[in-house]
Design a protein around this motif. Structure first.
Motif, PDB file in Angstrom:
ATOM      1  N   GLU A   1      63.498  88.741  35.577  1.00 23.57           N
ATOM      2  CA  GLU A   1      62.508  88.086  34.527  1.00 23.57           C
ATOM      3  C   GLU A   1      62.254  88.975  33.493  1.00 23.57           C
ATOM      4  N   PRO A   2      62.231  88.533  32.378  1.00 19.14           N
ATOM      5  CA  PRO A   2      61.877  89.556  31.081  1.00 19.14           C
ATOM      6  C   PRO A   2      60.418  90.215  31.403  1.00 19.14           C
ATOM      7  N   VAL A   3      60.220  91.233  31.298  1.00 18.68           N
ATOM      8  CA  VAL A   3      58.767  91.852  31.220  1.00 18.68           C
ATOM      9  C   VAL A   3      58.035  91.349  30.061  1.00 18.68           C
ATOM     10  N   GLN A   4      57.092  90.940  30.186  1.00 20.19           N
ATOM     11  CA  GLN A   4      55.872  90.419  29.294  1.00 20.19           C
ATOM     12  C   GLN A   4      54.785  91.559  29.126  1.00 20.19           C
ATOM     13  N   GLU A   5      54.650  91.857  27.987  1.00 20.79           N
ATOM     14  CA  GLU A   5      53.660  92.806  27.941  1.00 20.79           C
ATOM     15  C   GLU A   5      52.249  92.319  27.819  1.00 20.79           C
ATOM     16  N   GLN A   6      51.411  93.130  28.727  1.00 18.82           N
ATOM     17  CA  GLN A   6      50.156  92.460  28.878  1.00 18.82           C
ATOM     18  C   GLN A   6      49.307  92.193  27.614  1.00 18.82           C
ATOM     19  N   GLY A   7      48.719  90.967  27.803  1.00 19.20           N
ATOM     20  CA  GLY A   7      47.824  90.557  26.574  1.00 19.20           C
ATOM     21  C   GLY A   7      48.513  90.032  25.388  1.00 19.20           C
ATOM     22  N   HIS A   8      49.965  89.465  25.612  1.00 17.07           N
ATOM     23  CA  HIS A   8      50.732  88.973  24.576  1.00 17.07           C
ATOM     24  C   HIS A   8      51.271  87.637  25.322  1.00 17.07           C
ATOM     25  N   THR A   9      51.349  86.683  24.422  1.00 18.26           N
ATOM     26  CA  THR A   9      52.011  85.539  25.089  1.00 18.26           C
ATOM     27  C   THR A   9      53.729  85.630  24.792  1.00 18.26           C
ATOM     28  N   GLY A  10      54.445  84.682  25.311  1.00 16.88           N
ATOM     29  CA  GLY A  10      55.835  84.647  25.115  1.00 16.88           C
ATOM     30  C   GLY A  10      56.275  85.084  23.540  1.00 16.88           C
ATOM     31  N   TYR A  11      55.503  84.091  22.847  1.00 17.82           N
ATOM     32  CA  TYR A  11      55.804  83.770  21.311  1.00 17.82           C
ATOM     33  C   TYR A  11      55.378  85.083  20.652  1.00 17.82           C
ATOM     34  N   GLU A  12      54.277  85.614  20.912  1.00 15.63           N
ATOM     35  CA  GLU A  12      53.844  87.049  20.343  1.00 15.63           C
ATOM     36  C   GLU A  12      54.666  87.895  20.541  1.00 15.63           C
ATOM     37  N   ALA A  13      55.173  88.198  21.882  1.00 16.07           N
ATOM     38  CA  ALA A  13      56.189  89.133  21.993  1.00 16.07           C
ATOM     39  C   ALA A  13      57.404  89.099  21.235  1.00 16.07           C
ATOM     40  N   PHE A  14      57.883  87.907  20.891  1.00 15.89           N
ATOM     41  CA  PHE A  14      58.948  87.554  20.387  1.00 15.89           C
ATOM     42  C   PHE A  14      58.748  88.004  18.906  1.00 15.89           C
TER      43      PHE A  14
END
Length: 281
Positions: free
Chosen positions: A141-154
């Protein structure tokens, strides 16, 4: 050190495949009945060459003066397996059989002997028991940075990427539109005209330039196509622009490719030749 318990009545000779890989620290128990105890010369030689300790265990199929018992060999093999587990004879025990009923015994050990440290497995042959298990492929699963939504991370990944700006892309690929040419440029040239008449009818290009283009296209090419290609070369700043002009005219990728490769080596020379206009007489 490992112990292999072979259900010979079930797997027969095929179950012993791989016994040549056993070591002197291993033990091989072959459980068989008088109903099926065939021994070939080849198997006899393999048993002699086997480095492991080999023990042949003939088991009874019925009590004294009684009827045959169903799964008699399986019962006695599983009982002996339990004895080996309790005695701590080995850390690895393998039951060699294709009979899935042994899985009940494995499940029982897992459920009721949680503190048992002995590895007990079921395999169809010795070779299968020795084979390393293939790890299951799992999708990470892609690692999502804490405090960021998927769109923000993109969006952040795009910002951090080394990409040219929109203005830079425009500067690189944008080309000025060619100026509208007067109608005189599209006047078709007729085959067989003299150099003087060609210059008088179409003073924009020399006869040499026109004939060179026609020869590259093919002498049977119609004069309208020759004139259009002359215009394309003259108005194209580079090969990219020339290729695009060809594609718009022919609307055939294969034909465009053929024509482009004919003119590519001579493009710069033809560009200079197209500018060498002869004065009108």
């Amino acid at each position: 050190m490992a112990i292999y318990l072979v259900d010979y009545e079930n797997v027969y000779i095929e179950g012993l495949t791989g016994m040549e890989q056993l070591t002197e620290e291993d033990t091989l128990h072959i459980f068989y009945t008088h109903n099926r105890c065939g021994l070939t010369f080849g198997l006899y030689e393999q048993l002699i060459a086997c480095k492991a300790t080999v023990k042949l265990n003939e088991v009874a199929v019925s009590p004294r003066n009684g009827d045959p018992v169903k799964n008699a060999l399986d019962l006695q093999l599983m009982l002996y397996t339990g004895y080996l587990m309790a005695s701590g004879a080995a850390q690895e025990l393998y039951i060699i059989s294709k009979d899935k009923d042994f899985l009940l015994g494995l499940d029982f050990c897992t459920q009721y002997l949680p503190e048992n440290t002995v590895q007990l497995e079921l395999a169809s042959s010795i070779a299968a028991a020795l084979a390393e298990p293939v790890p299951e492929e799992t999708e990470e699963e892609p690692v999502q940075e804490q405090g960021h939504t998927g769109y923000e991370a993109f969006v952040r990944s795009l910002q951090e990427a080394d990409m040219p700006s929109f203005a830079a892309i425009c500067d690189q690929y944008a080309k000025p539109l060619p100026e509208e040419k007067p109608a005189a440029m599209s006047v078709p040239l007729l085959t067989g005209l003299t150099a003087q008449s060609v210059q008088e009818e179409s003073p924009l290009f020399t006869v040499q330039y026109h004939n060179t283009v026609r020869n590259l296209l093919g002498r049977n090419t119609d004069e309208e196509t020759v004139s259009r290609v002359c215009e394309m070369i003259s108005s194209s700043d580079d090969l990219v622009a020339f290729n695009n002009a060809l594609a718009r005219y022919y609307k055939d990728g294969q034909r465009t490719k053929q024509i482009y490769h004919k003119f590519k080596p001579k493009f710069e020379d033809l560009r200079h030749l197209s500018k060498a206009r002869s004065p009108r007489r």
